[in-house]
Write an enzyme that holds these catalytic residues in place. Structure first.
Site, mmCIF file in Angstrom:
data_model
loop_
_atom_site.group_PDB
_atom_site.id
_atom_site.type_symbol
_atom_site.label_atom_id
_atom_site.label_comp_id
_atom_site.label_asym_id
_atom_site.label_seq_id
_atom_site.Cartn_x
_atom_site.Cartn_y
_atom_site.Cartn_z
ATOM 1 N N TYR A 124 10.121 13.368 -12.351
ATOM 2 C CA TYR A 124 11.394 12.649 -12.198
ATOM 3 C C TYR A 124 11.701 12.373 -10.726
ATOM 4 O O TYR A 124 12.153 11.283 -10.372
ATOM 5 C CB TYR A 124 12.547 13.442 -12.812
ATOM 6 N N ASP A 148 -4.809 3.838 -4.676
ATOM 7 C CA ASP A 148 -4.876 4.254 -3.278
ATOM 8 C C ASP A 148 -6.032 5.224 -3.057
ATOM 9 O O ASP A 148 -5.950 6.399 -3.403
ATOM 10 C CB ASP A 148 -3.550 4.895 -2.872
ATOM 11 N N ASP A 166 6.972 5.958 -21.132
ATOM 12 C CA ASP A 166 6.908 5.822 -22.584
ATOM 13 C C ASP A 166 8.278 5.382 -23.105
ATOM 14 O O ASP A 166 9.225 5.215 -22.335
ATOM 15 C CB ASP A 166 6.425 7.124 -23.239
ATOM 16 N N HIS A 212 0.838 -1.189 0.000
ATOM 17 C CA HIS A 212 0.000 0.000 0.000
ATOM 18 C C HIS A 212 0.881 1.250 0.000
ATOM 19 O O HIS A 212 1.782 1.388 0.817
ATOM 20 C CB HIS A 212 -0.904 -0.010 1.238
#
Length: 148
Positions: A118, A66, A30, A22
């Site tokens: 990122y 979640d 991509d 969890h």
């Protein structure tokens, strides 16, 4: 052979999804995303030749998002030049897949700039490298618990 497992889910990806707990996140990258560079502890899974939306659909068939988090879906955004972000065609398609599995997650999905994306990707449990050819066709999904 197992029943009910989407054909695009490799044994390696199935193992990674089962290992995730969890709050853990998986990046669906991509073909342009530096997947190997961002993969934590070598948790890189390849799905070459398969679109990001198809992989998101397969993952969401098995993995709940979640429901307790403010956001369980983070999309890589493209700056609109005015401080906001747009999403590319691939992410639009992925978000429609999310909507089909979890309306709340779709409504609360957050679009972030590439540097924030990122930073989140560096913290993700795993990275899935797809064959998605569209630029900015990346998304992060946060695992929830079944029945929550």
């Amino acid at each position: 052979m197992l029943k009910g497992i989407p054909a695009v889910i490799s044994p390696e990806l199935l193992k990674v999804l089962a290992e995730m707990g969890h709050g853990d996140m998986i990046v669906i990258g991509d073909a342009h995303f530096a997947s190997a560079a961002f993969a934590k502890e070598g948790k890189l899974v390849r799905a070459d030749g398969i679109s990001a939306a198809k992989m998101a659909d397969a993952i969401l068939t098995l993995m709940p998002l979640d429901g307790w988090a403010e956001h369980s879906v983070y999309a890589l955004g493209i700056s609109d030049g005015n401080g906001g972000f747009q999403v590319g065609n691939a992410v639009t398609e992925i978000l429609e897949v999310v909507r089909g599995h979890d309306e709340k997650a779709y409504d609360t999905a957050k679009t972030v700039d590439r540097f924030d994306f990122y930073d989140m990707a560096k913290q993700a449990y795993a990275v899935l490298a797809t064959g998605e050819a569209d630029h900015y066709g990346c998304i992060i999904l946060q695992k929830g618990v079944c029945g929550a």
